[in-house]
Every structure is written in C-alpha cells, then in structure tokens.
Design an enzyme around this catalytic site. Structure first.
Site, short mmCIF file in Angstrom:
data_model
loop_
_atom_site.label_atom_id
_atom_site.label_comp_id
_atom_site.label_asym_id
_atom_site.label_seq_id
_atom_site.Cartn_x
_atom_site.Cartn_y
_atom_site.Cartn_z
N LYS A 1 -48.45 3.44 -15.45
CA LYS A 1 -49.37 2.66 -14.64
C LYS A 1 -49.43 3.14 -13.19
O LYS A 1 -48.41 3.55 -12.63
CB LYS A 1 -48.85 1.21 -14.65
CG LYS A 1 -49.89 0.15 -14.49
CD LYS A 1 -49.26 -1.23 -14.54
CE LYS A 1 -48.99 -1.72 -13.13
NZ LYS A 1 -48.99 -3.19 -12.99
N LYS B 1 -47.73 1.37 -6.56
CA LYS B 1 -47.51 1.62 -5.14
C LYS B 1 -46.08 2.08 -4.87
O LYS B 1 -45.80 2.61 -3.79
CB LYS B 1 -47.89 0.40 -4.30
CG LYS B 1 -47.18 -0.88 -4.65
CD LYS B 1 -47.83 -2.06 -3.93
CE LYS B 1 -47.29 -3.38 -4.46
NZ LYS B 1 -48.04 -4.53 -3.98
N LYS C 1 -36.15 -1.45 -12.38
CA LYS C 1 -36.03 -1.30 -10.93
C LYS C 1 -34.62 -1.00 -10.51
O LYS C 1 -34.37 -0.18 -9.62
CB LYS C 1 -36.51 -2.57 -10.21
CG LYS C 1 -38.00 -2.70 -10.11
CD LYS C 1 -38.37 -3.70 -9.02
CE LYS C 1 -39.87 -3.93 -8.98
NZ LYS C 1 -40.25 -4.94 -7.97
#
Ligand code: TRP
Length: 327
Positions: free
Chosen positions: A195, A198, A112
């Site tokens: 994967k 969102k 991230k």
C-alpha cells in the site's frame, strides 16, 4: 441520521492514497451521515514526533480536510487532544474491556514494532487500538470508513463495545467498518505490492498532496512498471494496474476507455498523461489550501471541539455511572 467517525494522523505527508482511499469517501458520506472527522494527534505521538512539526501538521491536515471538500458546516472537525474524554475512555476500556490476548493479535503493532525493536516501541503504540476504539465508541458511531489495514482495529472496537455492554448493560453502539473498495488498491509507486504509505522509506513511494508539479512528474516518471510495453489493465501487471486506477479515479474515465486510448502507445505516453491528470487534481486543491489561514482553521477546530466535547461528556457520564464512579 446514522453517525460516522474517522480520522487521520498528523504525521508524515498526506498523499494520494489517503485521499483516494479515505478522505474522498468522507466527502461523499458527509451528506448521508452525521459525520465527525478527527485529526488524531494522540495517535501520532505513539511514535516520536518533533513538537514544532506536529503543531504545524495538525493545522495543515485540517486545512487539507477542508480543501479536499470536508465542509465544517456539515461535519464536525476537531483535534483529538482537545477532547480529553478520548484518553479517559481509553483508560477505562484498557481496564474493564481490553485483554492482553486481544492486543497481542494486532498485526499492525507487530509490523510496526518489528521495524524498530519491539522492546523499544512505546507502550502507547501497543495500546493504540484501544484509543482508536475509544474514539469510535465515544460518539455512538455506526459506520467507520477505513482502509483494509484498519479493519482489525474496528473489529477490536466491536469486541470492546460488546464486552462492555454485556458486563454493564447497554452503553455503546457496536460499530461497522466500511471498506473503501478502490482505495485499498492504491499501492506504492516504487513497490506495487504494498500500500502507498507515508511511512515508506522512500518519498518516491507516494505522491504527496503538497508535491509540486516537477516532483509529481519526476515521481511518476520513476514509478515502477511491469515488463512488456502495452498499457493494459491486468493482474499480471500490478504496477500498471495501480497507475491506471489512479488515472481512472482522478479523471473519472472508465478503465476500458483508458486502455483504448493507449492502444499502440507505450508506458511513456501514458505516464506523461497520468502526470497531467494528477496535476490537474492537485493544483486547485493546493490553491484552496493556500487560501485558508491558520486563524480560520483554529476557529473551525475550536467550534468542532465544542460540539464533540458535549457529545463525549454525555457518553462519559453514562460510562462512569455504569462502572461505579461517583458523579
Ligand atoms: N488508526 C487510524 C490510522 O492510522 C486513524 C484513526 C484513529 C482512526 N482513530 C480512528 C480511524 C477512529 C477511524 C476511526 O489510519
């Protein structure tokens, strides 16, 4: 009864991957376990959120839990920030259990923060796994149903629990992660190697639970496919494999039967039927969602917070005694 705990962040759109990979399992587990499902808003603010959108999403995620089959009479549903003990235990674990060496291994933080700059990532984002450990350990959780990407975080919760217990005496249950085997296979529609997510750069990556009929059709039509034209389930066809998984999970049809149905037909026919299958699932869900009022949800969350708080306070009393606070 064994206890289970899990949560979803009220950030971004909830999508089919969240349902098939996580929430669908929770619905099954609530009969077997003393179950708690949390809307983890404290986790959501580890990255920037718009306050009005966040408020709306917290209520909407709760409505989705309920419309998908989490029953507030069977399970405890609450918002993380309503139970301050989560942040309190997080701080204590930060100090007496978690070590920099544990945290530097966390791959999700590395991923991230690499997307932005690690220098600009919030301190909260770095500490997020300790907050997650606090969520789990507060409620004597035995089993944590999560996707593959969260297993490392549950492992950390295990480490922190063991370390605390060793230092201060038995306090926390050491939790087990429970992987959802189909769920980890729900991949992005635009990139079947990663994967469904969102936070993907394109909304074509996922089918949001709130997408309308036309959007669903368009996204499935645009979904990446593999070379060739036969509808077969094979590791050489990762995109198709993913679409067949979604078809099978939502329709209950066996994969072999799906393959049979499409002998002599092409990707186009399959995709158009897949869109029907997805819509047949989403429509009744969206109708249920629309019938739940904000007031109803607020009442459910209030009740849930009350139940969670009693448990959390009891655990915190023990923790504080152990570490030497005066209570
Ligand atoms: N970190 C999880 C995710 O992003 C959400 C989460 C927070 C969670 N606390 C938890 C999951 C405790 C299971 C148990 O998906």
């Amino acid at each position: 009864m064994k206890k289970t705990f899990s949560g979803v962040q009220p950030s971004g759109d909830l999508h089919l991957g969240n349902y098939l990979g996580a929430i669908r399992n929770w619905v099954r587990m609530q009969d077997e376990y003393d179950a708690t499902f949390c809307v983890v808003d404290l986790h959501a603010i580890t990255v920037e959120q718009n306050p009005d959108e966040l408020r709306r999403r917290i209520l909407d995620v709760t409505k989705m839990y309920i419309a998908l089959g989490i029953d507030p009479d069977k399970s405890t549903i609450f918002v993380q920030s309503d139970v301050v003990e989560h942040t309190e235990l997080c701080w204590i674990l930060n100090c007496v259990s978690a070590r920099m060496g544990d945290m530097e291994k966390m791959t999700q933080f590395k991923d991230k923060s690499a997307r932005g700059s690690a220098q600009r990532a919030s301190v909260g984002l770095f500490d997020y796994p300790v907050l997650m450990a606090a969520d789990i350990l507060l409620y004597d959780t035995n089993v944590v149903p999560v996707g593959e990407d969260q297993v490392q975080h549950v492992e950390l919760a295990r480490t922190l629990a063991r370390r605390f217990n060793k230092k201060f005496g038995d306090t926390f249950i050491v939790p087990q992660p429970k992987l959802t085997k189909e769920g980890k296979r729900i991949m992005g529609l635009d990139d079947p190697i990663k994967k469904m997510s969102k936070s993907a750069t394109s909304k074509d990556n996922y089918i949001a639970l709130m997408d309308d009929v036309e959007v669903v059709r368009k996204k499935i039509r645009k979904a990446v496919t593999d070379s060739g034209s036969e509808v077969i389930y094979s590791d050489n066809k990762p995109a198709l494999q993913n679409l067949i998984n979604i078809y099978s999970l939502l329709s209950g049809k066996e994969i072999a039967d799906i393959e049979n149905d499409y002998i002599g037909k092409g990707y186009g026919d399959f995709k158009s039927d897949l869109a029907d299958v997805v819509i047949a699932f989403l429509k009744p869900f969206q109708e249920k969602f629309a019938k739940i009022s904000d007031d109803e949800v607020k009442q459910i969350l209030k009740n849930g917070a009350k139940t969670a708080k009693i448990r959390a306070q009891e655990k915190m009393k023990l923790v504080k005694e152990k570490i030497g606070f005066v209570i």
